[in-house]
Design a protein around this motif. Structure first.
Motif, PDB file in Angstrom:
ATOM      1  N   GLY A  74       0.816  -1.222   0.000  1.00  0.00           N
ATOM      2  CA  GLY A  74       0.000   0.000   0.000  1.00  0.00           C
ATOM      3  C   GLY A  74       0.844   1.264   0.000  1.00  0.00           C
ATOM      4  O   GLY A  74       0.351   2.337   0.332  1.00  0.00           O
ATOM      5  N   ARG A  93      -0.182   3.486  -3.162  1.00  0.00           N
ATOM      6  CA  ARG A  93      -1.432   4.255  -3.081  1.00  0.00           C
ATOM      7  C   ARG A  93      -1.251   5.542  -2.283  1.00  0.00           C
ATOM      8  O   ARG A  93      -1.958   6.515  -2.490  1.00  0.00           O
ATOM      9  N   ARG A  94      -0.274   5.557  -1.373  1.00  0.00           N
ATOM     10  CA  ARG A  94      -0.003   6.790  -0.636  1.00  0.00           C
ATOM     11  C   ARG A  94       0.506   7.859  -1.598  1.00  0.00           C
ATOM     12  O   ARG A  94       0.192   9.034  -1.467  1.00  0.00           O
ATOM     13  N   PHE A  95       1.323   7.427  -2.576  1.00  0.00           N
ATOM     14  CA  PHE A  95       1.824   8.388  -3.557  1.00  0.00           C
ATOM     15  C   PHE A  95       0.721   8.793  -4.539  1.00  0.00           C
ATOM     16  O   PHE A  95       0.773   9.850  -5.140  1.00  0.00           O
ATOM     17  N   HIS A  96      -0.263   7.927  -4.679  1.00  0.00           N
ATOM     18  CA  HIS A  96      -1.351   8.196  -5.634  1.00  0.00           C
ATOM     19  C   HIS A  96      -2.182   9.407  -5.231  1.00  0.00           C
ATOM     20  O   HIS A  96      -2.761  10.072  -6.077  1.00  0.00           O
TER      21      HIS A  96
END
Lengths: 306, 316
Positions: free
Chosen positions: B78, B81-84
């Motif tokens: 995950g 997704r933090r960078f997303h």
């Protein structure tokens, strides 16, 4: 509402056969802390991730800071900050490096040093992410959510999985943000969190908002304000207890009779008299003022964490 | 641009703190270098020079292991997704991993070349421009292959299985372990469909024959086209979310990455230029082996056997 910074209308999203979100609508004003309260699987995370631009909605209109997350994800991402659920940082990334890295993605940014201080991570500045405790990781996640001085902050279950002590620590941090007049959208399945932190709450169940308002409004709307929970020596029929003076409703849940009453003193007197007549005995009695949990039970017939 | 640079720096920092990186990207390539140079070549400078191509190729090709595993790990944990939720793009994530891998691979290659000169007294490293270009394009293109692998596998297990399946033919059929000329005719024909074969072949030509970039255009060009294709595909198939699974159609799309080398393999099967050049290079090394005494390691390969040099030119 005069000037909502975030607006959601008739949002829907399905994953295969599962309808995760079934027509959710709400809006959030600037400077407001808005909570989506509901059990796991209610569609809270899907909703918030659509608002963050991480997932596409099937239908409905969404506007965050004037942007449609589906059409203008890049513009949107500059304006928002987020602490996601089920996420992580690389194990061997240091706290300060993480703050600086995320700050580098934005033109408008806050001083990482200040954030470090504010979230009490100064001593951990050179610690690896893997060396942080759960609470420290969550504080770092909140600090990172603020690196771009966002207009709207999304917090998805900010205290899930943390022990009560650490949870209160996080509450303090969020309350500080609230007093700074930050606009915050948070999801939670903890009653305490919603009551303590949120200016307004939408209770979500099965992909729908079943009621929304300030925590006080919601509790007042719960017609039977006080709840008396009694344990009896022998079983009694709900129907009989419901007819007692001062009692408006009665439901039994796992051997506990929950009496909803508008006038608690009368209710207790009539209950004791009734039990004497029936040769039954009162084993336990508890009086509870209404909480959002009661609102949820009243509307769905289930407990929040079932 | 800033995103790309800060992400690249993060990837370099993380790699340098990772014990696995040290083992797979430094200890193992160096191990191969000393095994090939010290044991297989018995320290004989001209043979060391011949084997330098395969050694460098092993190092360069290893790029896909690390990059695919890291990207899949980032997705599964995950982290992606933090960078997303930031303005960082899929291209930023992909290109930064290729850049970081490049920055980390080049020093090892440089040290290997330095050791070849200093420890094994290789008289001449051939054409350094060709060498640099081939190593560069090889590192980024095999790195990019790793990104495609990450995008078509759903779990770390799948990734490691696919890595193994690709790694074995790449090292055993390309001339990187068994000399190309020792492979049977049939296996040679199969090898001509592998990008690794062209990388090893180009490096050998650059080092042993001293060919300039204009004479190693075939490997440079084919690996270059392959790089662009794999990078494009990996950006199209990029997934931020751990639970986002790849569809069957997308998997088929990946077959497109094989196109450049299928075409090249067919063309080579017909004209046989690579096979001929490999034989000439091998002969040169064998002949110079006999004529050269180990005591005179300073002679350059060009000066030793003019007749063979002419011979090799006729084959081009």
């Amino acid at each position: 509402m005069p000037n909502p910074v975030l607006r959601v209308e008739n949002l829907t999203k399905r994953y295969g056969d599962v309808e995760a979100v079934r027509g959710i609508s709400f809006s959030v004003e600037e400077g407001e802390v808005f909570g989506l309260l509901g059990p796991n699987g209610a569609g809270k995370t899907t909703t918030i991730e659509i608002l963050e631009g991480l997932r596409n909605a099937d239908s409905g209109t969404v506007s965050v800071c004037g942007f449609d997350p589906q059409r203008n994800p890049d513009e949107l991402k500059r304006e928002i900050g987020a602490a996601l659920q089920s996420t992580a940082l690389p194990d061997k990334l240091r706290v300060m490096e993480a703050l600086k890295l995320f700050a580098s993605f934005y033109k408008r940014r806050r001083n990482p040093e200040d954030l470090l201080k504010r979230f009490g991570l100064e001593e951990k500045r050179n610690a690896f992410y893997s060396q942080l405790s759960g609470g420290q990781k969550q504080r770092l996640a909140l600090a990172i959510a603020l690196v771009n001085d966002p207009k709207v902050i999304f917090l998805d279950e900010p205290t899930a999985g943390l022990d009560p002590q650490v949870r209160r620590e996080i509450y303090d941090v969020i309350e500080e943000l609230r007093s700074d007049k930050k606009t915050i959208v948070l999801t939670t399945h903890y009653i305490e969190e919603a009551e303590r932190l949120c200016d307004r709450v939408a209770i979500v169940d099965h992909g729908k908002v079943i009621v929304q308002g300030t925590p006080r409004e919601l509790k007042q709307s719960s017609a039977d304000k006080t709840r008396i929970e009694v344990r009896l020596a022998r079983e009694e029929a709900d129907e009989k207890l419901k007819l007692l003076e001062g009692v408006s409703d009665c439901r039994s849940l796992n051997g506990v009779y929950v009496l909803h009453c508008l006038r608690p003193p009368q209710a207790i007197v009539s209950l004791v008299k009734y039990l004497e007549a029936q040769n039954n005995e009162l084993v336990g009695l508890e009086i509870a003022t209404p909480s959002l949990e009661d609102v949820f039970i009243e509307l769905t017939g289930r407990r929040l964490r079932d | 641009m800033t995103n790309l640079l800060t992400l690249t720096r993060m990837r370099v920092q993380l790699a340098l703190r990772n014990k696995m990186f040290f083992f797979f990207s430094i200890v193992m390539p160096m191990g191969f270098f000393f095994l090939y140079s010290g044991v297989f070549a018995k320290g004989e400078p001209r043979v060391v020079a011949y084997l330098l191509g395969p050694v460098l190729a092993l190092n360069v090709m290893g790029s896909f292991w690390g990059l695919s595993a890291t990207l899949v790990m980032f997705r599964e944990q995950g982290i992606l997704r933090r960078f997303h939720v930031t303005p960082a793009t899929a291209t930023d994530m992909l290109v930064s991993s290729i850049l970081a891998n490049y920055v980390l691979t080049i020093p090892t290659i440089a040290v290997e070349l330095f050791f070849a000169r200093v420890i094994f007294h290789v008289p001449n490293l051939g054409n350094l421009t060709s060498l640099f270009m081939l190593v560069s394009i090889g590192t980024v293109s095999f790195g990019s292959l790793g990104l495609v692998i990450a995008s078509i596998t759903n779990t770390m297990q799948e990734t490691q299985v696919l890595n193994q399946l690709l790694w074995l033919p790449l090292i055993f059929l390309s001339g990187a372990t068994i000399p190309f000329t020792s492979l049977s005719k049939t296996v040679q024909q199969i090898a001509l469909f592998l990008p690794a074969t062209y990388l090893v072949h180009g490096l050998k030509n650059g080092i042993v024959n001293g060919f300039g970039p204009e004479k190693v255009l075939l490997p440079l060009g084919s690996l270059g086209v392959w790089f662009l294709l794999t990078l494009f595909l990996s950006s199209q198939l990029f997934r931020w979310e751990p639970e986002a699974k790849i569809g069957r159609r997308a998997k088929l799309l990946v077959a497109a990455t094989a196109i450049p080398f299928v075409l090249l393999g067919l063309w080579e099967a017909r004209y046989g230029r690579v096979v001929a050049e490999e034989q000439v290079t091998m002969q040169r090394v064998e002949n110079s082996d006999k004529s050269d005494q180990p005591e005179k390691p300073k002679e350059s390969p060009q000066s030793t056997d003019p007749s063979k040099l002419n011979n090799s030119k006729q084959h081009q």
